[in-house]
Design a protein around this motif. Structure first.
Motif, PDB file in Angstrom:
ATOM      1  N   SER A  32       0.825  -1.215   0.000  1.00 63.60           N
ATOM      2  CA  SER A  32       0.000   0.000   0.000  1.00 63.60           C
ATOM      3  C   SER A  32       0.854   1.258   0.000  1.00 63.60           C
ATOM      4  O   SER A  32       0.541   2.227  -0.710  1.00 63.60           O
ATOM      5  CB  SER A  32      -0.936   0.010   1.209  1.00 63.60           C
ATOM      6  N   LEU A  33       1.926   1.269   0.785  1.00 65.59           N
ATOM      7  CA  LEU A  33       2.803   2.433   0.817  1.00 65.59           C
ATOM      8  C   LEU A  33       3.476   2.663  -0.536  1.00 65.59           C
ATOM      9  O   LEU A  33       3.598   3.805  -0.992  1.00 65.59           O
ATOM     10  CB  LEU A  33       3.846   2.291   1.924  1.00 65.59           C
ATOM     11  N   ALA A  34       3.881   1.583  -1.190  1.00 67.06           N
ATOM     12  CA  ALA A  34       4.470   1.707  -2.524  1.00 67.06           C
ATOM     13  C   ALA A  34       3.446   2.269  -3.512  1.00 67.06           C
ATOM     14  O   ALA A  34       3.765   3.131  -4.346  1.00 67.06           O
ATOM     15  CB  ALA A  34       4.991   0.353  -3.008  1.00 67.06           C
ATOM     16  N   LEU A  35       2.205   1.789  -3.400  1.00 71.26           N
ATOM     17  CA  LEU A  35       1.151   2.291  -4.280  1.00 71.26           C
ATOM     18  C   LEU A  35       0.850   3.768  -4.011  1.00 71.26           C
ATOM     19  O   LEU A  35       0.629   4.544  -4.948  1.00 71.26           O
ATOM     20  CB  LEU A  35      -0.119   1.453  -4.123  1.00 71.26           C
ATOM     21  N   PRO A  68      -7.508   8.259  -1.694  1.00 68.58           N
ATOM     22  CA  PRO A  68      -8.349   7.950  -0.519  1.00 68.58           C
ATOM     23  C   PRO A  68      -8.535   6.450  -0.284  1.00 68.58           C
ATOM     24  O   PRO A  68      -8.464   5.995   0.853  1.00 68.58           O
ATOM     25  CB  PRO A  68      -9.685   8.634  -0.850  1.00 68.58           C
ATOM     26  N   SER A  69      -8.738   5.698  -1.327  1.00 72.35           N
ATOM     27  CA  SER A  69      -8.903   4.251  -1.188  1.00 72.35           C
ATOM     28  C   SER A  69      -7.646   3.609  -0.601  1.00 72.35           C
ATOM     29  O   SER A  69      -7.719   2.745   0.274  1.00 72.35           O
ATOM     30  CB  SER A  69      -9.229   3.631  -2.547  1.00 72.35           C
ATOM     31  N   GLN A  70      -6.504   4.048  -1.059  1.00 69.22           N
ATOM     32  CA  GLN A  70      -5.251   3.491  -0.555  1.00 69.22           C
ATOM     33  C   GLN A  70      -5.027   3.868   0.906  1.00 69.22           C
ATOM     34  O   GLN A  70      -4.551   3.053   1.699  1.00 69.22           O
ATOM     35  CB  GLN A  70      -4.089   3.970  -1.432  1.00 69.22           C
ATOM     36  N   VAL A  89      -4.629   1.395   4.264  1.00 70.17           N
ATOM     37  CA  VAL A  89      -3.581   1.504   5.281  1.00 70.17           C
ATOM     38  C   VAL A  89      -4.192   1.679   6.668  1.00 70.17           C
ATOM     39  O   VAL A  89      -3.699   1.102   7.646  1.00 70.17           O
ATOM     40  CB  VAL A  89      -2.599   2.649   4.950  1.00 70.17           C
ATOM     41  N   SER A  90      -5.270   2.427   6.759  1.00 68.24           N
ATOM     42  CA  SER A  90      -5.942   2.613   8.060  1.00 68.24           C
ATOM     43  C   SER A  90      -6.461   1.289   8.597  1.00 68.24           C
ATOM     44  O   SER A  90      -6.269   0.961   9.768  1.00 68.24           O
ATOM     45  CB  SER A  90      -7.096   3.614   7.929  1.00 68.24           C
ATOM     46  N   PHE A  91      -7.132   0.513   7.737  1.00 68.64           N
ATOM     47  CA  PHE A  91      -7.617  -0.810   8.146  1.00 68.64           C
ATOM     48  C   PHE A  91      -6.452  -1.695   8.588  1.00 68.64           C
ATOM     49  O   PHE A  91      -6.527  -2.360   9.620  1.00 68.64           O
ATOM     50  CB  PHE A  91      -8.363  -1.494   6.997  1.00 68.64           C
TER      51      PHE A  91
END
Length: 131
Positions: A85-88, A102-104, A108-110
């Motif tokens: 996710s961080l790479a994305l 926002p989706s990414q 990360v929050s989840f």
């Protein structure tokens, strides 16, 4: 007990998201890679980085998803999904695709919440292995 069920539902939701992302991309790896190359053609990232990442990404998503869904090596699966996710997020900002961000960030929050409350990962293969 409800916290354990809430954890399971959240774990399954995020796991299915990663699993599904990987699953639909695996059969069309070359096409997905070409699409990503097009997306990053005007970014500062060289093709030498984009191409390998575009082939690794679907496998990483798929594997992270399976691990999270099963609750097998859950911490590792969540961390793998987090790194992906961080790479994305980094790539998304480089190409200024603000609609995807926002989706990414939600992913990360989840993942962060699931890592913070890992003690509620009761309904998981990890619990069976530890017995």
């Amino acid at each position: 007990m409800d916290k354990n069920w809430a954890y399971l539902l959240s774990r399954l939701a995020i796991g299915l998201s990663f699993f599904g992302h990987g699953l639909v991309r695996l059969p069309k790896l070359a096409g997905f890679s070409n699409w990503m190359l097009g997306q990053f053609s005007k970014s500062i990232l060289p093709d030498a980085l984009v191409i390998p990442f575009s082939y690794i990404l679907p496998f990483a998503e798929f594997i992270a998803g399976i691990l999270i869904i099963l609750g097998l090596f859950t911490r590792f699966g969540l961390l793998l999904a987090g790194v992906v996710s961080l790479a994305l997020i980094f790539g998304t900002t480089l190409i200024e695709n603000w609609d995807a961000l926002p989706s990414q960030l939600i992913h990360v929050s989840f993942l962060s919440i699931l890592l913070a409350y890992l003690q509620h990962n009761t309904y998981a293969v990890d619990k069976i292995i530890k017995k």
